[in-house]
Design a protein around this motif. Structure first.
Motif, PDB file in Angstrom:
ATOM      1  N   ARG A 120      -8.994   1.829  12.012  1.00  0.00           N
ATOM      2  CA  ARG A 120     -10.275   1.171  11.764  1.00  0.00           C
ATOM      3  C   ARG A 120     -10.182   0.461  10.413  1.00  0.00           C
ATOM      4  NH1 ARG A 120     -15.750   1.327  13.196  1.00  0.00           N
ATOM      5  NH2 ARG A 120     -17.249   1.247  11.468  1.00  0.00           N
ATOM      6  N   LYS A 121     -10.642  -0.790  10.374  1.00  0.00           N
ATOM      7  CA  LYS A 121     -10.655  -1.554   9.132  1.00  0.00           C
ATOM      8  C   LYS A 121     -12.020  -2.196   8.960  1.00  0.00           C
ATOM      9  CE  LYS A 121      -9.078  -3.518   5.390  1.00  0.00           C
ATOM     10  NZ  LYS A 121      -8.759  -2.726   4.185  1.00  0.00           N
ATOM     11  N   VAL A 122     -12.667  -1.846   7.858  1.00  0.00           N
ATOM     12  CA  VAL A 122     -14.002  -2.358   7.559  1.00  0.00           C
ATOM     13  C   VAL A 122     -13.964  -3.081   6.222  1.00  0.00           C
ATOM     14  CG1 VAL A 122     -16.422  -1.778   7.181  1.00  0.00           C
ATOM     15  CG2 VAL A 122     -15.073  -0.454   8.828  1.00  0.00           C
ATOM     16  N   TYR A 123     -14.478  -4.302   6.202  1.00  0.00           N
ATOM     17  CA  TYR A 123     -14.612  -5.068   4.967  1.00  0.00           C
ATOM     18  C   TYR A 123     -16.078  -5.057   4.549  1.00  0.00           C
ATOM     19  CZ  TYR A 123     -10.012  -7.026   6.075  1.00  0.00           C
ATOM     20  OH  TYR A 123      -8.679  -7.186   6.371  1.00  0.00           O
ATOM     21  N   ARG A 124     -16.296  -5.027   3.249  1.00  0.00           N
ATOM     22  CA  ARG A 124     -17.663  -5.133   2.738  1.00  0.00           C
ATOM     23  C   ARG A 124     -17.897  -6.562   2.264  1.00  0.00           C
ATOM     24  NH1 ARG A 124     -21.565  -1.635   1.573  1.00  0.00           N
ATOM     25  NH2 ARG A 124     -20.204   0.150   1.941  1.00  0.00           N
ATOM     26  N   VAL A 125     -18.868  -7.230   2.843  1.00  0.00           N
ATOM     27  CA  VAL A 125     -19.236  -8.590   2.464  1.00  0.00           C
ATOM     28  C   VAL A 125     -20.667  -8.553   1.942  1.00  0.00           C
ATOM     29  CG1 VAL A 125     -19.495 -10.983   3.214  1.00  0.00           C
ATOM     30  CG2 VAL A 125     -17.712  -9.539   4.238  1.00  0.00           C
ATOM     31  N   GLY A 126     -20.810  -8.595   0.621  1.00  0.00           N
ATOM     32  CA  GLY A 126     -22.127  -8.417   0.035  1.00  0.00           C
ATOM     33  C   GLY A 126     -22.626  -7.014   0.321  1.00  0.00           C
TER      34      GLY A 126
ATOM     35  N   LYS B 249     -21.378  -4.543   6.094  1.00  0.00           N
ATOM     36  CA  LYS B 249     -20.053  -4.098   6.500  1.00  0.00           C
ATOM     37  C   LYS B 249     -19.607  -4.899   7.718  1.00  0.00           C
ATOM     38  CE  LYS B 249     -20.426   0.692   4.881  1.00  0.00           C
ATOM     39  NZ  LYS B 249     -20.386   2.125   5.307  1.00  0.00           N
ATOM     40  N   VAL B 250     -18.386  -5.419   7.656  1.00  0.00           N
ATOM     41  CA  VAL B 250     -17.818  -6.168   8.768  1.00  0.00           C
ATOM     42  C   VAL B 250     -16.652  -5.362   9.334  1.00  0.00           C
ATOM     43  CG1 VAL B 250     -16.671  -8.288   9.493  1.00  0.00           C
ATOM     44  CG2 VAL B 250     -18.477  -8.381   7.758  1.00  0.00           C
ATOM     45  N   VAL B 251     -16.748  -4.998  10.598  1.00  0.00           N
ATOM     46  CA  VAL B 251     -15.685  -4.218  11.254  1.00  0.00           C
ATOM     47  C   VAL B 251     -14.652  -5.186  11.818  1.00  0.00           C
ATOM     48  CG1 VAL B 251     -15.131  -2.556  13.052  1.00  0.00           C
ATOM     49  CG2 VAL B 251     -17.308  -2.382  11.810  1.00  0.00           C
ATOM     50  N   ALA B 252     -13.463  -5.215  11.190  1.00  0.00           N
ATOM     51  CA  ALA B 252     -12.391  -6.110  11.646  1.00  0.00           C
ATOM     52  C   ALA B 252     -11.576  -5.473  12.760  1.00  0.00           C
ATOM     53  CB  ALA B 252     -11.482  -6.474  10.472  1.00  0.00           C
TER      54      ALA B 252
ATOM     55  N   THR C 229      -8.290 -15.166  19.371  1.00  0.00           N
ATOM     56  CA  THR C 229      -8.910 -16.295  18.692  1.00  0.00           C
ATOM     57  C   THR C 229      -9.091 -15.979  17.203  1.00  0.00           C
ATOM     58  OG1 THR C 229     -11.101 -15.429  19.222  1.00  0.00           O
ATOM     59  CG2 THR C 229     -10.143 -17.009  20.768  1.00  0.00           C
ATOM     60  N   SER C 230      -9.479 -17.000  16.449  1.00  0.00           N
ATOM     61  CA  SER C 230      -9.761 -16.805  15.036  1.00  0.00           C
ATOM     62  C   SER C 230     -10.867 -15.766  14.864  1.00  0.00           C
ATOM     63  CB  SER C 230     -10.186 -18.136  14.417  1.00  0.00           C
ATOM     64  OG  SER C 230     -10.522 -17.974  13.063  1.00  0.00           O
ATOM     65  N   GLY C 231     -10.634 -14.801  13.976  1.00  0.00           N
ATOM     66  CA  GLY C 231     -11.625 -13.757  13.734  1.00  0.00           C
ATOM     67  C   GLY C 231     -11.547 -12.569  14.663  1.00  0.00           C
ATOM     68  N   SER C 232     -10.556 -12.552  15.544  1.00  0.00           N
ATOM     69  CA  SER C 232     -10.446 -11.455  16.510  1.00  0.00           C
ATOM     70  C   SER C 232      -9.914 -10.169  15.886  1.00  0.00           C
ATOM     71  CB  SER C 232      -9.530 -11.862  17.679  1.00  0.00           C
ATOM     72  OG  SER C 232      -8.214 -12.137  17.206  1.00  0.00           O
ATOM     73  N   GLY C 233      -9.205 -10.303  14.751  1.00  0.00           N
ATOM     74  CA  GLY C 233      -8.629  -9.129  14.089  1.00  0.00           C
ATOM     75  C   GLY C 233      -7.119  -9.075  14.155  1.00  0.00           C
TER      76      GLY C 233
ATOM     77  N   GLU D  56      -2.308  -4.539   3.623  1.00  0.00           N
ATOM     78  CA  GLU D  56      -3.638  -3.959   3.464  1.00  0.00           C
ATOM     79  C   GLU D  56      -3.583  -2.516   3.949  1.00  0.00           C
ATOM     80  OE1 GLU D  56      -7.078  -6.243   4.785  1.00  0.00           O
ATOM     81  OE2 GLU D  56      -5.733  -7.920   5.241  1.00  0.00           O
ATOM     82  N   LYS D  57      -4.564  -1.730   3.519  1.00  0.00           N
ATOM     83  CA  LYS D  57      -4.635  -0.344   3.961  1.00  0.00           C
ATOM     84  C   LYS D  57      -5.817  -0.174   4.920  1.00  0.00           C
ATOM     85  CE  LYS D  57      -2.401   1.826  -0.017  1.00  0.00           C
ATOM     86  NZ  LYS D  57      -1.225   2.271   0.732  1.00  0.00           N
ATOM     87  N   PRO D  58      -5.660   0.664   5.932  1.00  0.00           N
ATOM     88  CA  PRO D  58      -6.765   0.875   6.876  1.00  0.00           C
ATOM     89  C   PRO D  58      -7.895   1.668   6.229  1.00  0.00           C
ATOM     90  CG  PRO D  58      -4.990   2.414   7.332  1.00  0.00           C
ATOM     91  CD  PRO D  58      -4.482   1.499   6.264  1.00  0.00           C
TER      92      PRO D  58
END
Length: 236
Positions: free
Chosen positions: A11-17, A20-23, A42-46, A58-60
């Motif tokens: 599981r990889k989650v980015y914080r945007v502001g 949380k965005v689950v990649a 597609t672009s943004g699929s992960g 990157e680390k999960p």
């Protein structure tokens, strides 16, 4: 066959502001030694996030990534750098050649980082450049070469130290259709010849057709896995 890469519960989650965005969400994946595998989406699929995690870039957020007998998510930056030097090669969409270095110097860099004497690394780099059809380009700098030629230098650099695993992130994204076919034929032939594991990230189904296995990525999950007969490879 023997698995060389194993992903469990990734599981990889980015914080945007404040959001949380689950990649990637609970991804399990096994890639066998010597397999040519494509991450298609597609672009943004992960798919690129998945490659970056496998490569230790990157680390999960959660989960385990085992390459050979090493859990790469547990390595610090110094140990990761050594691990990549020993086992991993990269082919990039934007070539990532050093502009002040010649083709020969760019290709020999991975060997220099491993402490290989200059005479030996120059010999190996020349042999690799000849193998990718650039035997007359040893002294040329990136600005003196076409995009296709620069990508061939990038391929030579990725393969020169005979890494067990090569990651190729959109390797033909900046190339025309003819050069794309030449470059893909070259990458896959070299990987098969040396029994290397090749992992290609792409959004293009025609590129995916060169792989043994296509992993379809959608919204951070594996949608399906497809076993194929690769382009240009006959099976009995």
């Amino acid at each position: 066959m023997e698995a060389i890469i194993e992903l469990s519960g990734i599981r990889k989650v980015y914080r945007v502001g404040n959001e949380k965005v689950v990649a990637l969400d609970n991804v399990d994946l096994s890639i066998e030694k010597g397999e040519l595998c494509c991450l298609l989406g597609t672009s943004g699929s992960g798919k690129s996030t998945l490659l970056n995690l496998m490569a230790g870039l990157e680390k999960p957020t959660r989960g385990q990534i085992q390459i050979k007998d090493t859990y790469v998510e547990k390595l610090n930056e110094k140990k990761l750098a050594v691990f990549r030097q020993n086992y991993i090669g990269f082919v990039f969409q934007s070539y990532n050649l050093l502009p002040t270095l010649t083709a020969l110097e760019n290709v020999s860099l991975p060997l220099a980082f491993k402490g290989v004497p200059r005479s030996i690394r120059d010999k190996k780099a020349k042999a690799m450049l000849e193998a990718v059809g650039l035997g007359s380009h040893f002294k040329r700098k990136p600005s003196q070469m076409s995009g296709g030629q620069q990508q061939r230098v990038g391929i030579a650099r990725a393969f020169v130290s005979r890494p067990e695993i090569v990651f190729a992130d959109e390797p033909t994204g900046n190339l025309d259709s003819k050069t794309t076919k030449d470059v893909m034929g070259l990458i896959t032939a070299m990987a098969r010849q040396n029994s290397q594991t090749l992992i290609i990230v792409t959004h293009d189904i025609s590129i995916a057709a060169y792989a043994d296995k296509i992993i379809h990525i959608l919204d951070g999950n594996i949608e399906k896995t497809e076993i194929t007969t690769p382009t240009g490879v006959e099976r009995g």
